[in-house]
Design an enzyme around this catalytic site. Structure first.
Site, PDB file in Angstrom:
ATOM      1  N   CYS A  94      50.119  47.239  36.362  1.00  0.00           N
ATOM      2  CA  CYS A  94      49.918  46.508  37.608  1.00  0.00           C
ATOM      3  C   CYS A  94      51.196  46.404  38.457  1.00  0.00           C
ATOM      4  CB  CYS A  94      49.281  45.154  37.302  1.00  0.00           C
ATOM      5  SG  CYS A  94      48.359  44.500  38.700  1.00  0.00           S
ATOM      6  N   ARG A 129      40.433  40.923  46.884  1.00  0.00           N
ATOM      7  CA  ARG A 129      41.282  41.209  45.725  1.00  0.00           C
ATOM      8  C   ARG A 129      40.439  41.855  44.617  1.00  0.00           C
ATOM      9  NH1 ARG A 129      46.322  39.232  44.539  1.00  0.00           N
ATOM     10  NH2 ARG A 129      46.741  39.204  42.299  1.00  0.00           N
ATOM     11  N   HIS A 195      45.143  44.954  32.541  1.00  0.00           N
ATOM     12  CA  HIS A 195      45.716  43.952  31.639  1.00  0.00           C
ATOM     13  C   HIS A 195      44.765  43.856  30.448  1.00  0.00           C
ATOM     14  CE1 HIS A 195      48.455  42.504  34.800  1.00  0.00           C
ATOM     15  NE2 HIS A 195      47.449  42.666  35.624  1.00  0.00           N
TER      16      HIS A 195
HETATM   17  N1  GLN Z   1      51.278  41.518  42.920  1.00  0.00           N
HETATM   18  C1  GLN Z   1      50.565  42.730  42.683  1.00  0.00           C
HETATM   19  C2  GLN Z   1      49.210  42.834  43.384  1.00  0.00           C
HETATM   20  O1  GLN Z   1      48.552  41.847  43.623  1.00  0.00           O
HETATM   21  C3  GLN Z   1      50.417  42.914  41.183  1.00  0.00           C
HETATM   22  C4  GLN Z   1      49.529  41.893  40.513  1.00  0.00           C
HETATM   23  C5  GLN Z   1      49.563  41.964  39.017  1.00  0.00           C
HETATM   24  O2  GLN Z   1      50.515  42.460  38.417  1.00  0.00           O
HETATM   25  N2  GLN Z   1      48.547  41.430  38.361  1.00  0.00           N
HETATM   26  O3  GLN Z   1      48.794  43.920  43.675  1.00  0.00           O
END
Ligand code: GLN
Length: 242
Positions: A94, A129, A195
């Protein structure tokens, strides 16, 4: 370091380790030890230099501000790029994945430079998101079973010509570009949006990293019944109609 030991470097646990990504280091360590390998694990905080003699480097995810700070520090340090020049393996998740690319959009809405270790560029997604379970078929060259994970990101990652998609999503967004790709890899550098922690849910990837670092094609089998049960449970949960 003796031939039979693996130097495992976990980068910036103080900035990049959301959603249990620390588990990735535990899984690589455990699976290497199960094969009789010694493991030297180094947790490198963001105020410490990145050692260049590691075999496998792991980077996790993070919120937008820690991600910007981590990228600035890694660029200033330069150690990870030198390690990759020496043949090291890097597995990133990520925010860590976005940092390995050429650039990403940071918490200030500006473009931050990445390390350029993967031919990818991340922008800020305009759509909702990307949050939820992911099921994906791995790149057939890697010959690994279906991948399961959990994603939570706003960033969208575009692959350049020298980055291969790590997988193709059956469920979830992955890179978020709408082309069905998830993650990227090139030679010894890997990135994913998953994750979970992803290596606990897909220990075959931990084994892949160990095999690459030892330059062998196979490892002695270990009891994977628990992992397999978890994988099947997650596949069933992810594909159940709501
Ligand atoms: N901040 C980054 C995004 O939102 C990565 C998020 C994360 O590592 N879960 O794309």
């Amino acid at each position: 370091m003796s031939d039979a030991s693996l130097r495992l470097v976990w980068i910036y646990p103080d900035l990049l380790s959301t959603y249990g990504d620390q588990g990735n280091a535990l899984v690589v360590e455990r699976r290497a030890r199960q094969r009789g390998l010694g493991v030297q694990r180094l947790d490198v905080r963001s105020d410490q230099p990145i050692p260049t003699s590691g075999d496998i480097y792991l980077i996790g995810g993070g919120e937008d501000r820690p991600q910007r700070l981590a990228a600035e520090r890694l660029l200033r340090d330069g150690g990870l790029n030198r390690a990759v020049d020496n043949g090291a393996i890097v597995f990133s998740v990520c925010a860590g994945y976005q940092i390995l690319g050429h650039e990403f959009v940071n918490d200030l809405g500006e473009r931050s430079a990445g390390l350029g270790l993967l031919d990818v560029v991340s922008t800020r997604g305009e759509a909702e998101r990307c949050v939820g379970d992911v099921l994906a078929d791995m790149d057939e060259n890697l010959r690994l079973p279906q991948l399961t994970g959990f994603e939570n990101h706003q960033g969208v990652t575009h692959l350049g010509p020298s980055a291969r998609p790590l997988a193709r999503v059956r469920l979830g967004q992955g890179n978020g570009t709408g082309d069905g790709t998830e993650g990227a890899w090139n030679d010894t550098v890997f990135g994913t949006y998953m994750h979970g922690p992803v290596l606990a849910r897909n220990p075959q990837i931990a084994d892949l990293l160990i095999k690459l670092s030892l330059d062998v094609n196979a490892l002695p089998p270990v009891d994977d019944r628990w992992y397999e049960a978890l994988r099947q449970e997650r596949i069933a949960a992810a594909t159940q109609p709501v």
